[in-house]
Each structure stands twice: as C-alpha cells, then as structure tokens.
Design a protein around this motif. Structure first.
Motif, PDB file in Angstrom:
ATOM      1  N   GLY A  19     -19.262  37.865 146.270  1.00  0.00           N
ATOM      2  CA  GLY A  19     -17.809  38.216 145.943  1.00  0.00           C
ATOM      3  C   GLY A  19     -16.899  38.965 147.006  1.00  0.00           C
ATOM      4  N   ARG A  20     -15.689  38.859 146.748  1.00  0.00           N
ATOM      5  CA  ARG A  20     -14.808  39.751 147.539  1.00  0.00           C
ATOM      6  C   ARG A  20     -13.725  40.156 146.721  1.00  0.00           C
ATOM      7  N   MET A  21     -13.491  41.487 147.205  1.00  0.00           N
ATOM      8  CA  MET A  21     -12.555  42.126 146.119  1.00  0.00           C
ATOM      9  C   MET A  21     -11.104  41.994 146.416  1.00  0.00           C
ATOM     10  N   GLU A  22     -10.258  41.602 145.499  1.00  0.00           N
ATOM     11  CA  GLU A  22      -8.570  41.464 145.452  1.00  0.00           C
ATOM     12  C   GLU A  22      -7.892  42.459 144.618  1.00  0.00           C
ATOM     13  N   GLU A  23      -6.621  42.760 145.047  1.00  0.00           N
ATOM     14  CA  GLU A  23      -5.941  43.843 144.110  1.00  0.00           C
ATOM     15  C   GLU A  23      -5.543  42.743 142.518  1.00  0.00           C
ATOM     16  N   GLY A  24      -5.716  43.621 141.684  1.00  0.00           N
ATOM     17  CA  GLY A  24      -5.467  43.212 140.292  1.00  0.00           C
ATOM     18  C   GLY A  24      -5.324  44.292 139.159  1.00  0.00           C
ATOM     19  N   THR A  25      -5.463  43.858 137.959  1.00  0.00           N
ATOM     20  CA  THR A  25      -5.535  44.859 136.992  1.00  0.00           C
ATOM     21  C   THR A  25      -6.718  44.421 135.983  1.00  0.00           C
ATOM     22  N   THR A  26      -6.988  45.353 135.176  1.00  0.00           N
ATOM     23  CA  THR A  26      -8.159  45.425 134.347  1.00  0.00           C
ATOM     24  C   THR A  26      -7.744  46.416 132.838  1.00  0.00           C
ATOM     25  N   THR A  27      -8.614  46.035 131.866  1.00  0.00           N
ATOM     26  CA  THR A  27      -8.508  46.666 130.553  1.00  0.00           C
ATOM     27  C   THR A  27      -9.713  47.615 130.227  1.00  0.00           C
ATOM     28  N   LEU A  28      -9.679  48.886 129.976  1.00  0.00           N
ATOM     29  CA  LEU A  28     -10.731  49.692 129.532  1.00  0.00           C
ATOM     30  C   LEU A  28     -10.515  49.913 128.102  1.00  0.00           C
ATOM     31  N   THR A  29     -11.581  50.000 127.245  1.00  0.00           N
ATOM     32  CA  THR A  29     -11.646  50.537 126.096  1.00  0.00           C
ATOM     33  C   THR A  29     -12.517  51.650 125.811  1.00  0.00           C
ATOM     34  N   PHE A  30     -11.967  52.751 125.024  1.00  0.00           N
ATOM     35  CA  PHE A  30     -12.635  54.036 124.826  1.00  0.00           C
ATOM     36  C   PHE A  30     -12.746  54.113 123.229  1.00  0.00           C
ATOM     37  N   PRO A  31     -13.896  53.917 122.728  1.00  0.00           N
ATOM     38  CA  PRO A  31     -14.128  54.370 121.143  1.00  0.00           C
ATOM     39  C   PRO A  31     -14.371  55.912 121.242  1.00  0.00           C
ATOM     40  N   GLU A  32     -14.091  56.312 119.911  1.00  0.00           N
ATOM     41  CA  GLU A  32     -14.365  57.725 119.535  1.00  0.00           C
ATOM     42  C   GLU A  32     -15.009  57.718 118.195  1.00  0.00           C
ATOM     43  N   THR A  33     -16.164  58.669 118.125  1.00  0.00           N
ATOM     44  CA  THR A  33     -16.684  58.942 117.167  1.00  0.00           C
ATOM     45  C   THR A  33     -16.697  60.508 116.891  1.00  0.00           C
ATOM     46  N   LEU A  34     -16.180  60.554 115.749  1.00  0.00           N
ATOM     47  CA  LEU A  34     -15.916  62.209 115.452  1.00  0.00           C
ATOM     48  C   LEU A  34     -17.160  63.017 115.230  1.00  0.00           C
ATOM     49  N   ALA A  35     -17.317  64.225 115.838  1.00  0.00           N
ATOM     50  CA  ALA A  35     -18.337  64.933 115.871  1.00  0.00           C
ATOM     51  C   ALA A  35     -18.170  66.269 115.064  1.00  0.00           C
ATOM     52  N   ASP A  36     -17.168  66.773 114.659  1.00  0.00           N
ATOM     53  CA  ASP A  36     -17.049  67.893 114.022  1.00  0.00           C
ATOM     54  C   ASP A  36     -17.663  67.734 112.500  1.00  0.00           C
ATOM     55  N   GLU A  37     -17.984  68.994 111.779  1.00  0.00           N
ATOM     56  CA  GLU A  37     -18.666  69.032 110.519  1.00  0.00           C
ATOM     57  C   GLU A  37     -17.938  68.435 109.480  1.00  0.00           C
ATOM     58  N   GLU A  38     -16.615  68.350 109.508  1.00  0.00           N
ATOM     59  CA  GLU A  38     -15.883  67.952 108.451  1.00  0.00           C
ATOM     60  C   GLU A  38     -15.728  66.217 108.755  1.00  0.00           C
ATOM     61  N   SER A  39     -15.821  65.633 109.874  1.00  0.00           N
ATOM     62  CA  SER A  39     -15.646  64.460 110.012  1.00  0.00           C
ATOM     63  C   SER A  39     -16.884  63.577 110.558  1.00  0.00           C
ATOM     64  N   ARG A  40     -17.861  64.065 110.542  1.00  0.00           N
ATOM     65  CA  ARG A  40     -19.256  63.515 111.128  1.00  0.00           C
ATOM     66  C   ARG A  40     -19.531  62.317 110.617  1.00  0.00           C
ATOM     67  N   GLY A  41     -19.631  61.389 111.606  1.00  0.00           N
ATOM     68  CA  GLY A  41     -19.747  59.965 111.593  1.00  0.00           C
ATOM     69  C   GLY A  41     -18.571  58.964 111.253  1.00  0.00           C
ATOM     70  N   ARG A  42     -17.599  59.658 111.052  1.00  0.00           N
ATOM     71  CA  ARG A  42     -16.293  59.051 110.926  1.00  0.00           C
ATOM     72  C   ARG A  42     -15.990  58.385 112.418  1.00  0.00           C
ATOM     73  N   GLN A  43     -15.365  57.189 112.329  1.00  0.00           N
ATOM     74  CA  GLN A  43     -14.763  56.518 113.371  1.00  0.00           C
ATOM     75  C   GLN A  43     -13.393  56.835 113.767  1.00  0.00           C
ATOM     76  N   GLY A  44     -13.004  57.659 114.636  1.00  0.00           N
ATOM     77  CA  GLY A  44     -11.827  58.081 115.349  1.00  0.00           C
ATOM     78  C   GLY A  44     -10.814  56.720 115.996  1.00  0.00           C
ATOM     79  N   PRO A  45      -9.874  56.894 116.481  1.00  0.00           N
ATOM     80  CA  PRO A  45      -9.217  55.776 117.194  1.00  0.00           C
ATOM     81  C   PRO A  45      -9.748  55.257 118.334  1.00  0.00           C
TER      82      PRO A  45
END
Length: 126
Positions: A19-45
């Motif tokens: 492969g050879r590198m070329e300029e372009g764009t990409t997409t990244l995804t960042f899941p969030e699992t809430l960790a505080d006592e009140e929200s433990r295990g809930r899925q954040g945005p």
C-alpha cells in the motif's frame, strides 16, 4: 501527491506490504460506558467524528492521523459529551447531529471535524 503532514512522513503503508498512503478523510467512533455509581453499566452517547483529515492506504484502508488532529478530535469528543450531559441545549451547532435525548441512556452525537466548533471551553459554560 501533496506533502504529508509534518509528523506523518509516511509514503508506504505501515500495515501492508504493497500500500501507498494518500490524503483523504476517515471516521472514528467513540462509545461511552458511564462508570459513576449512579449510572453504572448504562450506555452514554456514542460520538462519531466524521471527515477527519488523514493519510489513507490505497490498498488496505489503514488511516494515519497526525498528533495535532488527534488532539482536536479528543477535544471535540470531550466537549460533545460534556454538553450532552450538562448543557444539552448548547449541543446544537453547525456540523452536529444528535440522535436520542440527552440525559437518557444511549444516543449518538455525530460531529463533523471540519465544520464544528462546539461552544465549550468548559470554563465558558455555566
């Protein structure tokens, strides 16, 4: 081919032999699992950042992102999550699409790297 970014002087792909590198764009995804006592295990945005400038392999699709861009992505993700949880009415900005209701479990925040300036420095919100 245009000059690569200063700290990504890659011409050959670091992941595949042909492969050879070329300029372009990409997409990244960042899941969030809430960790505080009140929200433990809930899925954040899930924050999806689109149109990120990167060098892409023309064979395997590997993306290389320079450190300045990574820093900006991290700020966008932190700011989007902060606004989602604390000031959802301020999450409306050009280049931002929100799916779901802030404060509820789950949801998706789509942030366009090139078009979005969120109204945060957390010190400015309040």
């Amino acid at each position: 081919m245009a000059e690569p970014a200063a700290d990504t002087q890659t011409v050959e792909c670091p992941s595949c032999p042909s492969g050879r590198m070329e300029e372009g764009t990409t997409t990244l995804t960042f899941p969030e699992t809430l960790a505080d006592e009140e929200s433990r295990g809930r899925q954040g945005p899930i924050v999806v950042v689109t149109a990120i400038p990167a060098e892409l392999c023309d064979t395997c699709g590997e993306a290389v992102i320079d450190s300045e861009t990574v820093d900006h992505i991290n700020e966008l993700v932190k700011d989007a999550r902060y606004l989602w949880h604390r000031f959802p009415d301020r999450l409306q900005a050009e280049g931002v699409t929100v799916g779901g209701e802030p404060g509820e479990e789950g949801g998706v925040i789509r942030v366009d790297y090139d078009r979005t300036e969120l109204p945060v420095g957390r010190a400015n919100v309040g």
